[in-house]
Design an enzyme around this catalytic site. Structure first.
Site, PDB file in Angstrom:
ATOM      1  N   ASP A   1       0.851  -1.187   0.000  1.00 29.88           N
ATOM      2  CA  ASP A   1       0.000   0.000   0.000  1.00 29.88           C
ATOM      3  C   ASP A   1       0.889   1.240   0.000  1.00 29.88           C
ATOM      4  O   ASP A   1       2.029   1.198   0.484  1.00 29.88           O
ATOM      5  CB  ASP A   1      -0.922   0.020   1.222  1.00 29.88           C
ATOM      6  CG  ASP A   1      -1.950   1.145   1.130  1.00 29.88           C
ATOM      7  OD1 ASP A   1      -2.710   1.163   0.148  1.00 29.88           O
ATOM      8  OD2 ASP A   1      -1.987   2.008   2.028  1.00 29.88           O
TER       9      ASP A   1
ATOM     10  N   GLU B   1       0.790   5.740   0.465  1.00 32.56           N
ATOM     11  CA  GLU B   1       0.076   6.988   0.747  1.00 32.56           C
ATOM     12  C   GLU B   1       0.713   8.069  -0.117  1.00 32.56           C
ATOM     13  O   GLU B   1       1.925   8.049  -0.358  1.00 32.56           O
ATOM     14  CB  GLU B   1       0.165   7.355   2.226  1.00 32.56           C
ATOM     15  CG  GLU B   1      -0.448   6.337   3.172  1.00 32.56           C
ATOM     16  CD  GLU B   1      -1.948   6.163   3.017  1.00 32.56           C
ATOM     17  OE1 GLU B   1      -2.604   7.069   2.431  1.00 32.56           O
ATOM     18  OE2 GLU B   1      -2.482   5.136   3.465  1.00 32.56           O
TER      19      GLU B   1
ATOM     20  N   HIS C   1      -4.454  10.585   5.527  1.00 32.26           N
ATOM     21  CA  HIS C   1      -3.379   9.781   6.114  1.00 32.26           C
ATOM     22  C   HIS C   1      -2.809  10.337   7.412  1.00 32.26           C
ATOM     23  O   HIS C   1      -2.118   9.629   8.143  1.00 32.26           O
ATOM     24  CB  HIS C   1      -2.242   9.580   5.107  1.00 32.26           C
ATOM     25  CG  HIS C   1      -1.830  10.825   4.392  1.00 32.26           C
ATOM     26  ND1 HIS C   1      -1.255  11.905   5.028  1.00 32.26           N
ATOM     27  CD2 HIS C   1      -1.912  11.164   3.075  1.00 32.26           C
ATOM     28  CE1 HIS C   1      -0.988  12.849   4.142  1.00 32.26           C
ATOM     29  NE2 HIS C   1      -1.390  12.431   2.944  1.00 32.26           N
TER      30      HIS C   1
ATOM     31  N   HIS D   1      -5.292   6.293   7.584  1.00 38.50           N
ATOM     32  CA  HIS D   1      -4.819   5.185   6.760  1.00 38.50           C
ATOM     33  C   HIS D   1      -3.292   5.196   6.771  1.00 38.50           C
ATOM     34  O   HIS D   1      -2.674   6.164   6.354  1.00 38.50           O
ATOM     35  CB  HIS D   1      -5.326   5.331   5.320  1.00 38.50           C
ATOM     36  CG  HIS D   1      -6.808   5.194   5.192  1.00 38.50           C
ATOM     37  ND1 HIS D   1      -7.410   4.152   4.550  1.00 38.50           N
ATOM     38  CD2 HIS D   1      -7.812   5.966   5.660  1.00 38.50           C
ATOM     39  CE1 HIS D   1      -8.724   4.299   4.596  1.00 38.50           C
ATOM     40  NE2 HIS D   1      -8.987   5.392   5.267  1.00 38.50           N
TER      41      HIS D   1
END
Length: 256
Positions: free
Chosen positions: A33, A35, A82, A176
């Site tokens: 993942d 950001e 985030h 996140h």
């Protein structure tokens, strides 16, 4: 200790790599993942965090990589997603400083990501900016969003929705984070692709050439022998039932 590991291998101190604690042999999969500062890599948005965890033979090995990156521009409104601020990123490495180490860790693996096009487009752009090949040229890709849409058409298939659907243990996701989302996605991926063991031997033989994670129900017609108790066993049972009833003062479930 990841900081010691970074120093021992002459890595930037903000590159955190853990080594595998579970020895596995087979193709590497990396649940990944990122950001970013925004949605549009074409318009100058940049990666600010990368997290990936290694899986081999459907088992997490303990190996992972995690890096915060100075995007060389303000994070803007993306901080609301985030929670990573400009102040936090000011002393973090620029992408060019970590690109070769990250590329070396990722290359050759199958990348598993939710809405993988988003992550891969950003990673391709960042690697090509520093003169490296696009990541998609050296890695296979599995998009769990596309997989979820095929399994659950017409339903919500965000990571949060899949966590609820597959009853994945809850974690605090106020913001996140790349490594946290990768860990959650590993649970979701395993749940989505788990299937069940089949007793259909023809299907099992076919699966040697082609992976099939669907659930099959096979009816087995089996005749089981009936073995009656002996007179001695019957008497022992009656004695036990009588003792139970005397002790508890109530009828025994197993009384004849």
């Amino acid at each position: 200790d990841t900081a010691d590991t970074a120093k021992d291998t002459n890595l930037h101190p903000h590159i955190h790599i853990t080594t595998a604690t579970l020895e596995q042999h087979g193709p590497r999969q990396l649940i990944l993942d990122t950001e970013t500062t925004g949605f549009y890599y074409q318009d100058g948005d940049r990666i600010i965090e990368v997290g990936a965890i290694e899986m081999i033979n459907r088992k997490l090995t303990g190996s992972s990589i995690h890096i915060y990156i100075n995007p060389e521009k303000p994070v803007g409104d993306s901080v609301q997603v985030h929670g990573i601020t400009d102040e936090f990123l000011v002393d973090k490495p620029k992408y060019a400083e970590i690109a070769h180490t990250l590329f070396e860790y990722l290359q050759g693996a199958e990348i598993i990501a939710h809405n993988a096009n988003f992550d891969m487009n950003f990673l391709n752009m960042e690697f090509q900016r520093v003169g490296l090949p696009a990541l998609s040229e050296v890695c296979g890709v599995v998009d769990t969003l596309a997989l979820a849409k095929s399994k659950h058409p017409g339903q919500k298939n965000s990571l949060d929705a899949l966590v609820r659907r597959y009853e994945i243990p809850a974690r605090d996701r106020t913001f996140h984070g790349a490594l946290l989302d990768a860990e959650i996605l590993s649970d979701v991926y395993l749940a989505m692709t788990g299937g069940q063991v089949s007793f259909d031997m023809d299907a099992l033989s076919h699966n040697d050439q082609q992976t099939d994670t669907s659930i099959r129900r096979v009816q087995l017609n089996v005749t089981l022998p009936v073995i009656s108790p002996s007179e001695e066993e019957n008497q022992a049972h009656e004695n036990w039932v009588q003792q139970y009833q005397e002790k508890h003062g109530e009828p025994c479930l197993f009384a004849k």
